[in-house]
Design a protein around this motif. Structure first.
Motif, PDB file in Angstrom:
ATOM      1  N   GLY C 107       0.785  -1.219   0.000  1.00 25.62           N
ATOM      2  CA  GLY C 107       0.000   0.000   0.000  1.00 25.62           C
ATOM      3  C   GLY C 107       0.821   1.275   0.000  1.00 25.62           C
ATOM      4  O   GLY C 107       0.246   2.363   0.090  1.00 25.62           O
ATOM      5  N   THR C 110      -0.422   3.682  -2.609  1.00 28.79           N
ATOM      6  CA  THR C 110      -1.807   4.152  -2.449  1.00 28.79           C
ATOM      7  C   THR C 110      -1.980   4.981  -1.181  1.00 28.79           C
ATOM      8  O   THR C 110      -2.766   5.928  -1.166  1.00 28.79           O
ATOM      9  N   ALA C 113      -0.906   8.305  -2.170  1.00 28.25           N
ATOM     10  CA  ALA C 113      -1.900   8.925  -3.053  1.00 28.25           C
ATOM     11  C   ALA C 113      -3.095   9.423  -2.237  1.00 28.25           C
ATOM     12  O   ALA C 113      -3.671  10.467  -2.526  1.00 28.25           O
ATOM     13  N   LYS C 114      -3.458   8.664  -1.238  1.00 25.77           N
ATOM     14  CA  LYS C 114      -4.632   8.999  -0.453  1.00 25.77           C
ATOM     15  C   LYS C 114      -4.377  10.129   0.539  1.00 25.77           C
ATOM     16  O   LYS C 114      -5.149  11.068   0.632  1.00 25.77           O
TER      17      LYS C 114
ATOM     18  N   ALA D 215      -6.879   7.382  -8.019  1.00 18.49           N
ATOM     19  CA  ALA D 215      -6.157   6.728  -6.923  1.00 18.49           C
ATOM     20  C   ALA D 215      -6.540   7.391  -5.601  1.00 18.49           C
ATOM     21  O   ALA D 215      -6.829   8.588  -5.559  1.00 18.49           O
ATOM     22  N   GLY D 216      -6.588   6.579  -4.547  1.00 23.43           N
ATOM     23  CA  GLY D 216      -6.831   7.144  -3.212  1.00 23.43           C
ATOM     24  C   GLY D 216      -8.179   6.802  -2.604  1.00 23.43           C
ATOM     25  O   GLY D 216      -8.445   7.147  -1.458  1.00 23.43           O
ATOM     26  N   LEU D 217      -9.043   6.088  -3.336  1.00 26.48           N
ATOM     27  CA  LEU D 217     -10.374   5.779  -2.783  1.00 26.48           C
ATOM     28  C   LEU D 217     -10.326   4.511  -1.921  1.00 26.48           C
ATOM     29  O   LEU D 217      -9.718   3.511  -2.296  1.00 26.48           O
ATOM     30  N   GLY D 218     -11.059   4.536  -0.818  1.00 26.84           N
ATOM     31  CA  GLY D 218     -11.066   3.417   0.124  1.00 26.84           C
ATOM     32  C   GLY D 218     -10.601   3.908   1.478  1.00 26.84           C
ATOM     33  O   GLY D 218      -9.678   4.712   1.552  1.00 26.84           O
ATOM     34  N   GLU D 219     -11.266   3.456   2.546  1.00 32.19           N
ATOM     35  CA  GLU D 219     -10.956   3.970   3.879  1.00 32.19           C
ATOM     36  C   GLU D 219     -10.469   2.841   4.779  1.00 32.19           C
ATOM     37  O   GLU D 219     -11.268   2.064   5.322  1.00 32.19           O
ATOM     38  N   GLY D 273      -6.247  -5.919  -9.309  1.00 30.91           N
ATOM     39  CA  GLY D 273      -7.577  -5.398  -9.612  1.00 30.91           C
ATOM     40  C   GLY D 273      -7.710  -3.933  -9.259  1.00 30.91           C
ATOM     41  O   GLY D 273      -8.799  -3.450  -8.941  1.00 30.91           O
ATOM     42  N   ILE D 275      -6.441  -2.280  -6.749  1.00 26.07           N
ATOM     43  CA  ILE D 275      -6.597  -1.960  -5.324  1.00 26.07           C
ATOM     44  C   ILE D 275      -5.394  -2.478  -4.543  1.00 26.07           C
ATOM     45  O   ILE D 275      -5.103  -3.669  -4.557  1.00 26.07           O
ATOM     46  N   LEU D 276      -4.706  -1.581  -3.867  1.00 26.21           N
ATOM     47  CA  LEU D 276      -3.572  -1.973  -3.017  1.00 26.21           C
ATOM     48  C   LEU D 276      -3.839  -1.509  -1.590  1.00 26.21           C
ATOM     49  O   LEU D 276      -4.105  -0.325  -1.354  1.00 26.21           O
ATOM     50  N   ALA D 277      -3.756  -2.458  -0.652  1.00 26.94           N
ATOM     51  CA  ALA D 277      -4.027  -2.143   0.757  1.00 26.94           C
ATOM     52  C   ALA D 277      -5.404  -1.513   0.932  1.00 26.94           C
ATOM     53  O   ALA D 277      -5.613  -0.685   1.812  1.00 26.94           O
ATOM     54  N   ILE D 279      -6.988   0.470  -1.123  1.00 27.04           N
ATOM     55  CA  ILE D 279      -7.108   1.810  -1.709  1.00 27.04           C
ATOM     56  C   ILE D 279      -6.883   1.716  -3.205  1.00 27.04           C
ATOM     57  O   ILE D 279      -5.973   1.008  -3.653  1.00 27.04           O
ATOM     58  N   SER D 280      -7.684   2.426  -3.985  1.00 33.16           N
ATOM     59  CA  SER D 280      -7.539   2.382  -5.442  1.00 33.16           C
ATOM     60  C   SER D 280      -6.170   2.924  -5.833  1.00 33.16           C
ATOM     61  O   SER D 280      -5.682   3.882  -5.239  1.00 33.16           O
ATOM     62  N   ASN D 281      -5.569   2.287  -6.856  1.00 34.73           N
ATOM     63  CA  ASN D 281      -4.220   2.707  -7.274  1.00 34.73           C
ATOM     64  C   ASN D 281      -4.225   3.406  -8.631  1.00 34.73           C
ATOM     65  O   ASN D 281      -3.171   3.683  -9.193  1.00 34.73           O
ATOM     66  N   GLN D 346     -13.529  10.495   0.302  1.00 31.25           N
ATOM     67  CA  GLN D 346     -12.147  10.943   0.091  1.00 31.25           C
ATOM     68  C   GLN D 346     -12.051  12.472   0.138  1.00 31.25           C
ATOM     69  O   GLN D 346     -11.025  13.014   0.543  1.00 31.25           O
ATOM     70  N   LYS D 347     -13.134  13.155  -0.252  1.00 30.13           N
ATOM     71  CA  LYS D 347     -13.125  14.630  -0.150  1.00 30.13           C
ATOM     72  C   LYS D 347     -12.888  15.041   1.297  1.00 30.13           C
ATOM     73  O   LYS D 347     -12.248  16.047   1.580  1.00 30.13           O
TER      74      LYS D 347
END
Lengths: 352, 352, 352, 352
Positions: C107, C110, C113-114, D215-219, D273, D275-277, D279-281, D346-347
């Motif tokens: 990660g 990412t 990036a996040k 990139a960056g989506l997912g919590e 796919g 997604i890493l950790a 979070i979208s890459n 993410q916002k």
């Protein structure tokens, strides 16, 4: 972001604008097997219907609820209950003049600041009309509470500065203001008429009591019963203060005056309003809300338009002179929703 | 069920009992890149430390916060921030006598009703000690708000019946009660001493203001700014009433008096307390809380034991005479948490 | 925004980074009166401890849990349970070389990036070390489930391409891979050693079963039992696929093959994995997870640094060769948390 | 308790039963200013309409969505969007025979276990008809995603054992099965007809891809993108397995095979796919679902009635032979809802 849901186990989601096609509510998490029909919801809605006192708007909505889901063969099924109320008498013409103005005391200016767009017709989402959906949901909540014998009542302690000097709960259904003191009803009526003539409006104070609430409701430390009640009641449009039990007065008492000493099976007094450390203690739950005057007045007021240009405005539309007594059933509904939710949450405190 | 979390985007979860090994808070959802260290949190905690006025408990907790996660190389990383405060001076002996009694005005009786078991040491989870965790979280929230220039201040409007006659914000840091009127400080001090001598306690009123709050915060219709503030403040132990803006007074005003007329770029008055339709309007946010007297008093009171048998009780332990002024930083913290959460939630209102 | 909490009634919030001072979890909503101590949590943690198979990392963490709140006199009190595990053997030196590189399959890229910042030490928050906190919470969840007789077990169906040819549940505790087929254990061991020598890593398949789960758990339509399980299991670091019951195979069956016909008191087969329409049917709950190989390998790989410049990387640090079997207790913990939460949520389905 | 809502910032709440008056969805938290009308939703609904392939039910619902709130002058206002779809062709007669029987593979038995009552008409709340509301909500989610250029597509990889041998995305709209390989369409058609003749049903595999996901989506760590996708997809009625990226295959790869090595500006492969950790890459999001055969078959099956008495059953009603391809737009909708929610969440990661 999403903010139109309330409750955790018993969760209501309201939707709809004042002058849209309809308003309504989804009640999710209602236990199964509870008798429910539209007549029961109608009864609750009728209590907030406009046109019953001199204080009320001329808008005549029949407010007929239709249950579209979640009820089968007369009882709830445990699935979401959708209740819809069509808007029949929406008349947006009076609003088109002020579509680009901000009405003082209203959410016009803040909705635009927040969203960048706004439905100016009749206040849109910020209209008190949304509370009809809450009242419908409150009727469902009350049906849940019935299984525990919980009863919720409200009265008008004060209206336009006229105060009830005593509380006779038998009296509240006998007059149009839900005033618990018959001796001041006429005075309230006169005050309202006088203010109406002046193109102005008034506020007041409403007390809500819940009896037979079992001890143990409320989830420390952020979902305490008093915290939930305060949030629920302050979230009603015109409410500017919420008290629990002795409320503001508690701040002037000493500990020995304010503490409710404990006797066998009961408390000597009820300054706590039935809540200790955020959990119901089995005594009556007592809350009071202080309601601001309706902001829509025909008196001329200073304001600006959407471009920030100074102008004046005199509200037309059809409006109540006071949010009281129509706010009373809304307060009752919100308290019912809080209690139903916490009653169900308390079930989950035990795994046996 | 779970009730120790507060907030949606910026979410705090407090844990810990008065006489356990430690108390603390997890702050989840704090934006990354914000400078944060223990000194900043210590500064906030020092303001609620006991032992600073005649009104305070004799328990001396150093209240040293340790950040265990979520901060790397001096800035927040966006991951949960865990702040822990060890309990050093917990002395449970004074409580063992009353381990089977219910202290009037306390949660002893309701915690047992709710959970069937209770940690009787120093009030357990219901102790005001839990608020140290809120203050720590509030310091993080304030760090978030700093980016928007939001500033929150509090003052003691009233203590034991002694009222401030004017508000001078420069004065509040100059006296131990955070009283905004230097002329009544001595009177407050005397009132507190007198009550202490009588083995009694007093309450009071605290005002909280937030300046530079951007317009647009608050999520209709259930997570309105005023609803969230009311819930957050009423959820603080001793609070029995919450007012926004003109508050209770609004109920006695007419619409023309209460409406804040709108001028170019500002409002003529601020009866709304900076909130219209549940959304901040850019003006100062104003809230007041009415605080009950500390229920722990040395005066003898009637109560029952866990078997329901009548007896009397005179609290020993070490207690404040008033929750004020130690409650002030707690109010400030809760308001900061509400605002930080709604500030972040407002980011999610836009997808661009 | 906040994402480190899981569950509604029984809610866990984990915190902590791989090389921070400590990691831990707050378990909120655990019912009161449940026996709980550190030994019970230790037993669970010992099962995911490193250093037990050839597949494991060389990092030696004692993983000693300390309960800081929520337990009094040996039982839970209903208040938040905070469990802390100190990081003793964190060695960040091996990571400083790669502090500005993105490890493939991790990660690093990412998180940056996040959040714009990242704690590069040992993977920071994204490290599998966080799962120790989940295992601790799972032990509490299991204590809740004990009251219903629910038992959860796991086995390694496949490791590095070596498949168990039969499932003997008595066998799983007899070998280091939790393999249910003793005949392939040596083969798994060889495969792991071989891959280690190559500086590479392998994945595998784990099956989880829960027995004695009462019928009725799962909240349609979005918090169905299978939906919750899938979310819980896919949220474990290395998991890339989740199956329920017949899983992937179901897609190739006809309805008459796949339907579990109903006999008096039982189902003829269990292709559903004990879940119908998202609600437990009383049969065994069956789930399988497909686990990718550990991304940290010593083989050289292509990557870029934080400035986007191409380079190569060969992971040092101390790493497992496979997430299996250490992931098994993590899967068990997540399933326990899902079931405990839904068990409590089901209590709230009834108001009587 | 409540379980019919999904999402945090962008939250959908579906309601309605198969044979009730209507079904629908409230979409709360949709950003303001987005063009939205019923035609856009109609287009999405048309794709899941029955009666388009040999695999479909004979029930003919026009599925006409009506927007009742949240849209003004052609754009969203930020307030809840209520979309209602009337049930026109509900015919409960075929179900009255089996009102007291449990259909194998269906939720009849579990709904009764859970709620104690059930709406047996057409499967009630458990009917796939509920997914029309999800598709409507998905259309709104897609409108949100349009602002980021996110595009979601699906294809049928397998149906009744017939596999696509290649993926040609241009082909999927050219045939009734959304099959990406034109060479196997006829074979799929034959397989479906054959099974229908046998009174049986089939399942299959659907792949979903989302392109241009930032990139960056997912919590982390519980609302990871893959965890949310897995929960969302497994929560669709017939889905029994969910894969992300290489999915099940990843379990048989070595780390060096599975890791997506990083090149300047892109990844060499996409086994993750996208997604890493959690979070979208920035790469394509890839998910696959394995769909069980429709449980309603005309072949005779063993079952019991509500009293537990053994009997047999042959489903009449009107049913699809396969959930595919009608499930494809449902998968697409759920992925859109997950992404829209995480995009908005993410916002809130940043306070500036």
């Amino acid at each position: 972001m999403a903010g139109s849901s309330f409750g955790t186990c018993f969760r209501v989601t309201t939707w709809g604008e004042s002058h849209g096609k309809a308003i309504g509510v989804v009640v999710d998490g209602c236990p199964p097997g509870i008798p429910l029909d539209e007549a029961l919801i109608q009864t609750a809605l009728d209590k907030r219907k406009p046109g019953q006192t001199a204080a009320s708007t001329a808008r005549k909505e029949p407010d007929i609820p239709v249950i579209l889901s979640g009820v089968f063969e007369g009882v709830t099924t445990g699935t979401p209950i959708m209740i819809e109320i069509q808007n029949k008498d929406a008349d947006s013409r009076a609003y088109s003049d002020i579509a680009r103005l901000f009405r003082p005391g209203h959410g016009d200016i803040t909705y635009l600041a927040k969203y960048g767009v706004r439905d100016w017709r009749g206040g849109g989402r910020a209209s008190a009309r949304e509370t009809a959906a809450r009242v419908a949901a409150g009727a469902v909540a009350q049906a849940v509470l019935d299984s525990s014998g919980v009863e919720i009542k409200t009265c008008t302690l004060e209206l336009g500065g006229v105060k009830a000097r005593r509380i006779d709960w038998n009296e509240t259904e006998n007059n149009r203001f839900q005033c618990p003191d018959r001796d001041v009803v006429a005075e309230m009526e006169n005050r309202v008429k006088e203010v109406k003539k002046q193109g102005d409006s008034v506020g007041g104070v409403v007390e809500i009591r819940a009896v037979n609430v079992p001890a143990g409701l409320g989830e420390p430390v952020f979902d305490k019963l008093d915290a939930r009640l305060a949030g629920a009641l302050m979230g009603i449009g015109a409410v500017k203060a919420v008290e629990i039990g002795a409320g503001c007065e508690a701040a002037r008492m000493t500990g020995s005056e304010n503490n409710d000493q404990i006797l066998e099976g009961r408390f000597e007094t009820n300054n706590s309003g039935g809540i200790l450390a955020g959990i119901s203690n089995g005594d009556e739950i007592i809350a009071r809300v202080h309601v601001k005057p309706i902001p829509s007045i025909t008196k001329e007021q200073k304001t600006v338009d959407e471009n920030g240009k100074q102008t004046t405005l005199s509200t037309k539309g059809r409006h109540d002179v006071s949010a009281i007594p129509r706010i009373n059933p809304v307060c009752k509904a919100m308290v019912a929703i809080v209690l139903a939710d916490l009653l169900l949450r308390q079930k989950a405190v035990s795994c046996s």
